[in-house]
Design an enzyme around this catalytic site. Structure first.
Site, PDB file in Angstrom:
ATOM      1  N   SER A 670      11.396   2.451   4.051  1.00 39.47           N
ATOM      2  CA  SER A 670      10.455   1.702   3.211  1.00 39.47           C
ATOM      3  C   SER A 670       9.480   2.599   2.459  1.00 39.47           C
ATOM      4  O   SER A 670       8.721   2.102   1.624  1.00 39.47           O
ATOM      5  CB  SER A 670       9.681   0.686   4.055  1.00 39.47           C
ATOM      6  OG  SER A 670       8.892   1.347   5.017  1.00 39.47           O
ATOM      7  N   LYS A 713       2.264  -5.283   6.829  1.00 46.23           N
ATOM      8  CA  LYS A 713       1.910  -4.307   5.799  1.00 46.23           C
ATOM      9  C   LYS A 713       0.877  -4.873   4.831  1.00 46.23           C
ATOM     10  O   LYS A 713      -0.091  -4.194   4.449  1.00 46.23           O
ATOM     11  CB  LYS A 713       3.167  -3.869   5.053  1.00 46.23           C
ATOM     12  CG  LYS A 713       4.143  -3.068   5.918  1.00 46.23           C
ATOM     13  CD  LYS A 713       5.427  -2.746   5.177  1.00 46.23           C
ATOM     14  CE  LYS A 713       6.386  -1.946   6.051  1.00 46.23           C
ATOM     15  NZ  LYS A 713       7.651  -1.626   5.364  1.00 46.23           N
TER      16      LYS A 713
END
Length: 788
Positions: A670, A713
C-alpha cells in the site's frame, strides 16, 4: 600407635558413630552448638560420644560413655530455626581421659586408639562368615539398602569391615556401644557374627509369620466371596446398581446410548467391587449420566431486549451488532435453524470475548468458554480412549457437562493460537465440531457414542486468520472487528472504564472527574492499541494516585483530571504523536499504514546522491514493500520525460528511499503511490503538499490498485489533522465503515492512476522536458541536484 588430642565434645542421643562412617545429625543444644562452632573455627575435628540416657537434655561427664569416636566435620548448614545440620566422618576410636569446661561447652583430652591388626586365618574366616551372614541379613531386612550392603561386603580391612557392618545393623544403642568398645577386629567380628545370626533368625521367623498370615487372609477372602456368591448377598452392590439404573433412565439418553450404558452397568455388576476395572467402568457411567442429553435452556428471542443488552455492554461496533441481531432474527423465524459458527476476529482488547458473553445474556443461554491457546494435543478436543490409565473425555464434552444444557453459547477462545506436534492436530479435530452438517454425530473417544452438538451456538475468537487452517476457516462466518476509533475510545472510557475503575479503587465521581482532553491525551500519548486494555490500565493508574490523596486528605478531596495534568499522574509520555509536516518539502510524502493497534502515518523520504543508478531502501522494509519501491522506480524511469526528469538520470545518480522508525518492521504494497510521489518530488525538485496523505498500490503502468485497512488509515489521517486523503477508487465502498463526522471533515480523492495522484500531492504541476519552453531550466535544476 596411641596419641592424645584435646577436642570439643558433642554428646549424641540414640546414635553411635563408628570409624569410617558418614553420619548426618542435627545439633540443637546451646552447649553442643558452641562446641561445634569451636571445631569449625579450627581444624574441624570433634569428639562424638553417645549419652547413656537419651532423655537427658543437659548431660554431665558421668552421663556420657567414655568411649567415642574422633570425627572430621565434612559439611555444616545452619537451619532457619537456629539448629545446625552436620555431616561428619568417623576417623578413630578414642577414650576420654580428662574433661575441661570451656566457654559454655566441654573439651576433652581423648586418648586416640590406633587401629589393631590380627593377621591370620582366623580373621579371614571370620570375615567370610560375617560377609555371608550380612548378605543374608540384607536380603531379609527391609530397612537396609542394597547399595549399602554391597559397599560393606567389598571391604578388605577386617577392622573397617566390622565397623561398616556394625553401623548398618538395626540394633540398640547399648549393643552398638559394646561393639565400639571392642578394640580387637577379630573379637569384634566374632561378636557381630553372633548378632547377625540372631537377627537373621528373627527376620526369618517374621517372614514366615507374615507369609502365613497373608495366606490365611487370602483364604478367608476367597471363602467370603464364595459364601457371598452362594448366598447371593449383594445388597450393597445391588443398591448401587439400582441407583445407577434410575439415573440412566432419568438422563433420557438416545436409545443407542442408553443400551450401551445398561450393558456397561451389567458388566459393572459382575466385577469385583475393589478391582481397577470396576473403577474405570463406574467413572464411564458417571460421565454418560452427567452429560446433558435433553435438557435445554429456553431461548429468548426478543430482539429489542437483545439489542438493548448489546448496546449496554458495548459502544460502537454497529456492524457486528447488526449481524448478531440478524442471526438472532433468523433463529426466531426458523423452528430448527441450521447451526452457524460465528468467528470474531480482530486485534486484542476490542471486546471479542465480552461480545460472546453478551450474546449468551441476550439469548438467556448458558455460557461456557474453552481457551485453545497453546493446545497441541488432539485428545484435548476428542478425549482419550478408555484403555489409557486416567483417561477423560475431551474438553468439548467436559464443557458441555459444565453447561448442563444441550444449547449453550460455547466460546472457543484464541482459535488461532493452536499448534500441532506428534500427538496430533487439534484444529483437525475441530473440523467435525464446527461443521453444522457433521456435529450432530460428534464422537468423543472416551464416551465412544455419538453426541449431538447441533444445538450449540459456537462463537470463535481470533486475532488473525492466516494461522487458522483453510478447511477450518471455510466452516466459519467471519465478523471482522477492526478496532475502536479515538472518539469511540473516549466514549468507552467515559461510559464503561471510568465507572468500573472508580468502583475498583474505592472512589466516587465526586472525588475524580476526567475531561475529554484527558482521555484524548492518554489515548494518543500513553497507549498504542486497537482495543482499550491499555487505556483501562492507565486510567486505573491515575485513579490509584487520586485514591492515595483521598486517604491522606480526607474523603472530601476532589480533583479534575485534564490533559495538561496527565503527566503529573502518568509521567513522561510513552509515544510521540505523528503529526503532519510543518511545511511543504521536497522528497517527503506522507503515507498511511495499518497496524494491529490501528492506523499510523508513514512518512517516506527520498534523496539523491552521485553514483551509478543504485536504489537503496532502508527502514526495515519487508519483501513486498521493497518490490513496491522497485516498481515505483521503474515507473518513474519510464515516465522520466513526462515528468521533466533527465532521461538518463539513473546512470550517474543513486537514489535512497528511507521510511523512518527503522526499528519497526514494515511490509505490504500500500506504500506504492507514496514512494512514487517521494521519488518524483525529489527528481523534479517540486515540494509535496504537507496536508495530503495517501495510500494505494502501484503497477508498472501507473495504475492505482485497492488496498486494505481503509477505515484505520483514514482515522489516523484525521487524528493527525490531515485534511486531504488520496485513496484508490476501488476502495470507495469501504468508506461506509467510516463515521460520518470524520468523512465530513475530510477531502477524499478517489483515483485510478498515478497521474491523478501527482496532480493532487505535488504543490506545483509537473512540467515535461519537451516541448515545454522552460524544460531546460527544469533540467538544469535536476542536474544541479544530481551534481550536488
Amino acid at each position: 600407635m596411641e596419641a592424645y588430642e584435646t577436642l570439643p565434645i558433642v554428646p549424641l542421643r540414640d546414635v553411635v558413630v563408628f570409624p569410617h562412617m558418614m553420619m548426618p545429625f542435627v545439633v540443637g543444644r546451646p552447649s553442643s552448638t558452641r562446641a561445634l562452632e569451636h571445631a569449625l573455627s579450627g581444624d574441624k575435628r570433634i569428639f562424638l560420644a553417645a549419652q547413656k540416657d537419651a532423655a537427658n537434655d543437659d548431660p554431665s561427664p558421668n552421663d556420657i560413655y567414655t568411649m567415642g569416636c574422633v570425627a572430621n566435620i565434612v559439611q555444616s548448614l545452619r537451619l532457619p530455626d537456629g539448629n545446625v545440620k552436620v555431616l561428619v566422618e568417623g576417623v578413630d576410636r578414642a577414650r576420654t581421659i580428662e574433661w575441661k569446661e570451656d566457654k559454655g561447652f566441654y573439651r576433652v583430652v581423648a586418648k586416640v586408639l590406633g587401629r589393631q591388626s590380627d593377621p591370620g586365618e582366623d580373621v579371614e574366616a571370620a570375615m567370610n562368615k560375617v560377609v555371608s551372614q550380612f548378605e543374608q541379613y540384607g536380603k531379609l531386612s527391609n530397612n537396609l539398602q542394597h547399595d549399602a550392603m554391597i559397599a560393606a561386603v567389598r571391604v578388605d580391612d577386617p577392622s573397617k569391615l566390622a565397623d561398616t557392618i556394625a553401623a548398618h545393623l538395626a540394633i540398640g544403642v547399648g549393643e552398638k556401644q559394646n561393639l565400639l568398645e571392642i578394640i580387637s577386629p577379630l573379637e569384634r567380628l566374632t561378636r557381630i557374627a553372633s548378632i547377625l545370626e540372631a537377627e537373621v533368625d528373627k527376620l526369618q521367623v517374621d517372614r514366615r509369620i507374615q507369609s502365613r498370615v497373608k495366606k490365611q487372609m487370602e483364604k478367608a477372602q476367597k471363602e467370603y466371596k464364595a459364601i457371598q456368591k452362594e448366598l447371593g448377598r449383594k445388597e450393597e452392590r445391588g443398591n448401587e446398581a439400582d441407583d445407577l439404573r434410575k439415573k440412566i433412565n432419568r438422563a433420557r439418553m438416545p436409545s443407542e446410548v442408553e443400551e450401551k450404558a445398561l450393558q456397561e452397568l451389567k458388566r459393572l455388576e459382575a466385577m469385583p467391587p475393589m478391582s481397577a476395572e470396576a473403577t474405570v467402568s463406574r467413572n464411564y457411567l458417571d460421565w454418560l449420566i452427567a452429560v446433558p442429553w435433553y435438557k435445554r435452556t429456553r431461548e429468548s428471542r426478543d430482539l429489542a431486549r437483545a439489542e438493548e443488552i448489546l448496546n449496554d455492554d458495548h459502544y460502537g461496533l454497529e456492524k457486528i451488532k447488526d449481524r448478531i441481531l440478524e442471526f438472532l432474527a433468523v433463529r426466531s423465524l426458523v423452528r430448527k435453524p441450521k447451526g452457524t459458527i460465528l468467528t470474531l476476529t480482530g486485534p486484542p482488547g476490542v471486546g471479542k470475548t465480552s461480545l460472546a458473553k453478551s450474546i449468551a445474556r441476550a439469548t438467556r443461554r448458558k455460557f461456557v468458554r474453552l481457551s485453545l491457546g497453546g493446545v497441541r494435543d488432539e485428545a484435548e478436543v476428542r478425549g482419550h480412549r478408555r484403555t489409557y490409565i486416567g483417561a477423560f473425555p475431551g474438553q468439548i464434552i467436559q464443557m458441555m457437562k459444565k453447561a448442563g444444557t444441550v444449547n449453550p453459547v460455547f466460546l472457543l477462545d484464541e482459535v488461532d493460537k493452536m499448534s500441532m506436534d506428534f500427538r496430533g492436530d487439534p484444529s483437525a479435530a475441530l473440523l467435525e465440531v464446527l461443521d453444522p452438517e457433521q456435529n450432530n454425530t460428534f464422537l468423543d473417544h472416551y464416551l465412544d457414542v455419538e453426541y449431538d452438538l447441533s444445538h450449540v451456538m459456537f462463537v470463535c475468537t481470533a486475532n488473525v486468520l492466516h494461522t487458522v487452517p483453510q478447511a477450518l476457516r471455510d466452516r466459519m462466518e467471519v465478523l471482522q472487528l477492526s478496532g475502536y476509533t479515538e472518539l469511540e475510545k473516549i466514549e468507552i472510557g467515559k461510559r464503561f472504564l471510568m465507572p468500573k475503575t472508580l468502583t475498583a479503587t474505592g472512589l466516587s465521581d465526586k472525588n475524580a472527574t476526567f475531561s475529554d482532553d484527558a482521555y484524548e491525551t492518554i489515548i494518543r500519548r500513553y497507549t498504542r492499541e486497537a482495543g482499550v486494555r491499555s487505556l483501562e490500565r492507565e486510567i486505573a493508574s491515575v485513579c490509584r494516585k487520586i485514591a492515595r490523596k483521598v486517604v491522606d486528605e480526607g474523603k472530601s478531596y476532589r480533583t479534575e483530571v485534564t490533559g495538561e495534568r496527565i503527566t503529573e499522574y502518568l509521567g513522561v509520555p510513552k509515544y510521540r504523536p505523528m503529526n503532519a509536516e510543518e511545511q511543504n518539502e521536497v522528497g517527503i510524502a506522507t503515507g498511511l499504514a495499518w497496524t494491529e493497534a490501528g492506523g499510523e502515518l508513514l512518512l517516506t523520504e527520498s534523496t539523491l546522491m552521485p553514483g551509478k543508478g543504485q536504489l537503496t531502501l532502508t527502514g526495515k522494509l519487508g519483501d513486498v514493500m521493497q518490490e513496491s519501491a522497485q516498481a515505483a522506480m521503474s515507473y518513474v524511469r519510464a515516465k522520466a520525460e513526462e515528468f521533466g526528469i533527465p532521461k538518463e538520470f539513473n546512470k550517474k545518480t543513486d537514489v535512497h528511499v528511507h521510511v523512518p522508525e527503522g526499528a519497526i518492521p514494515k511490509d505490504g504494497p500500500s506504500a506504492g503511490i507514496t514512494i512514487t510521489t517521494a521519488l518524483v518530488s525529489t527528481l523534479t525538485r517540486i515540494p509535496t503538499r504537507r496536508d495530503v496523505a495517501m495510500t494505494g498500490e502501484i503497477t508498472l503502468r501507473g495504475k492505482v490498485l485497492p488496498i486494505g485497512g481503509v477505515k484505520e488509515k483514514v482515522l489516523a489521517a484525521h487524528r493527525a489533522n490531515l485534511k486531504t486523503i488520496i485513496l484508490p477508487r476501488d476502495n470507495e465502498k469501504d468508506l461506509a465503515d467510516i463515521p460520518k463526522a470524520v468523512l465530513d471533515a475530510l477531502d477524499l480523492y478517489m483515483v485510478d492512476t498515478m497521474d491523478e495522484v501527482l496532480k493532487i500531492a505535488l504543490s506545483e504541476p509537473v512540467v515535461p522536458t519537451l516541448p515545454a519552453p522552460d524544460a531546460p531550466e527544469v533540467e538544469t535544476a535536476a542536474d544541479d541536484q544530481i551534481t550536488h
